[in-house]
Scaffold this motif. Sequence first.
Motif, PDB file in Angstrom:
ATOM      1  N   ASP A 146       0.885  -1.136  -0.003  1.00  0.00           N
ATOM      2  CA  ASP A 146       0.099   0.087  -0.031  1.00  0.00           C
ATOM      3  C   ASP A 146       0.834   1.135  -0.093  1.00  0.00           C
ATOM      4  O   ASP A 146       0.741   2.206  -0.587  1.00  0.00           O
ATOM      5  CB  ASP A 146      -0.907   0.095   1.402  1.00  0.00           C
ATOM      6  N   GLY A 186      -6.486  -2.644  -0.069  1.00  0.00           N
ATOM      7  CA  GLY A 186      -5.456  -1.707   0.454  1.00  0.00           C
ATOM      8  C   GLY A 186      -4.790  -0.977  -0.489  1.00  0.00           C
ATOM      9  O   GLY A 186      -4.782   0.409  -0.442  1.00  0.00           O
ATOM     10  N   ILE A 187      -4.338  -1.400  -1.461  1.00  0.00           N
ATOM     11  CA  ILE A 187      -3.597  -0.817  -2.469  1.00  0.00           C
ATOM     12  C   ILE A 187      -4.523   0.115  -3.306  1.00  0.00           C
ATOM     13  O   ILE A 187      -4.264   1.147  -3.832  1.00  0.00           O
ATOM     14  CB  ILE A 187      -2.908  -1.886  -3.569  1.00  0.00           C
ATOM     15  N   ALA A 219      -5.218   3.100  -1.328  1.00  0.00           N
ATOM     16  CA  ALA A 219      -4.113   3.950  -1.427  1.00  0.00           C
ATOM     17  C   ALA A 219      -3.966   4.713  -2.785  1.00  0.00           C
ATOM     18  O   ALA A 219      -3.687   6.035  -2.664  1.00  0.00           O
ATOM     19  CB  ALA A 219      -2.648   3.241  -1.305  1.00  0.00           C
TER      20      ALA A 219
END
Length: 426
Positions: free
Chosen positions: A92, A128-129, A132
């Motif tokens: 992330d 999460g990525i 982000a």
Amino acid sequence: MLIVRGAELVWTGSAELPGGEVACGPDGRVVAGGVDGEVLDASGCVVTPGLVNAHHHLLQTAFRTLPGTRGVPMRDWLPRMAAAYTAVGVDDELAHAAASAGLAEALLCGVTTVADHHLTWPAGDGVGIARAVAAAAGELGARLVFVRGSARDDPQDAAASADAIAAALGGDPTGMVQVAVGPAGVHSDGAETFALLGEVARRHGLRRRTQANEQVDVEVAERRYGRRPLDLLDEWGWLAPDVTIAHLCGVTGDEIARVAAAGASATHAPGCDVPMGWGVAPAAALSDAGVPVGLGTSGGGSNDAGHLLADARLAMQVAPLAGRPVTAREVLTWATAGSAAGLGRPELGRLDPGCAADLACWDITGVADAGVADPLAGLLWATPGRRPRHVVVAGRVVVRDGELVGGPEREVAEALRALLAGRPER
């Protein structure tokens, strides 16, 4: 409320208005005029719709000019890039830092919307990525299309991840974040991945995107399947009006007609394909056949820059190598409304009333524009590295007098440099 006033010329995408202005309403859309509000000085500028980068890999912003990646066959380039991702570690934190730098670069180059085809995933659902990258876009004020891609991922895992990302980020009523799905191509993903990601797209009402007919794509399709990439995409249900195909370098006349008949759209990425020697897409022939054509930079691992206007200039220069010459206005349309059409976003890439108030103000008072008879064509011909004076997204100024409003450019750059310095050598 914002009024962009004093321009030498406003190009709306459908009209050229000498001395025109653009009025931005409180909903972030263009209004017909007669409003009060902040005045943004566009004197000495040509105003255009914000550019739409229809194919980027923001993660690759952290992996530019790596040894062994310049002008090499794609079969060698892919494993070299994969090794670099593994060595640094994709998570992330890296996704946010790379996206911040890539999106800051985009805004500073007049790009207001970026489609990020993310293909590298550690274990987990990937939410999460995705969050982000979306956070980076929100901090800077850019529009983002986050594409949950796949490159040799387990098909079931890829679909579950795409479902989770669509649930987490999809349905943004502001239009600032859009989710799509997209296998890297038939060279990396099989029929099951295309089918399962297609099901996710149908459930969530997402656009579908993929890549086809670059070097390795054609080679692998012929060796593995005895077929051409577009044969497989058609068989697997991925030649359709909701599908956009990037690159399309090695296509025949019959294949162009096939893409047009299917209602699919195309994204030309000359800043990647030309210097790497991977081919030149016949973009004019695709457009003449009725295929909506957009422009993309592709990633830093092959292009090293996210400057879509410079790549539009390159598209104009190399067009005669793959067909007829093209005009600056035609290519600017590819970089705006054409790219937006492939995203299913007709409100982007134009400045007519009701469209999104996304625009760039290009200063034409410098020596590079002296003697230019056609200021709109001069945007492409006169200065390869041109930057805008101001950029507006959804009626909000995000670049003012050449500086990011969302934070100092130096800080964004230093954050990525510091992160990479603390990780293994690439």
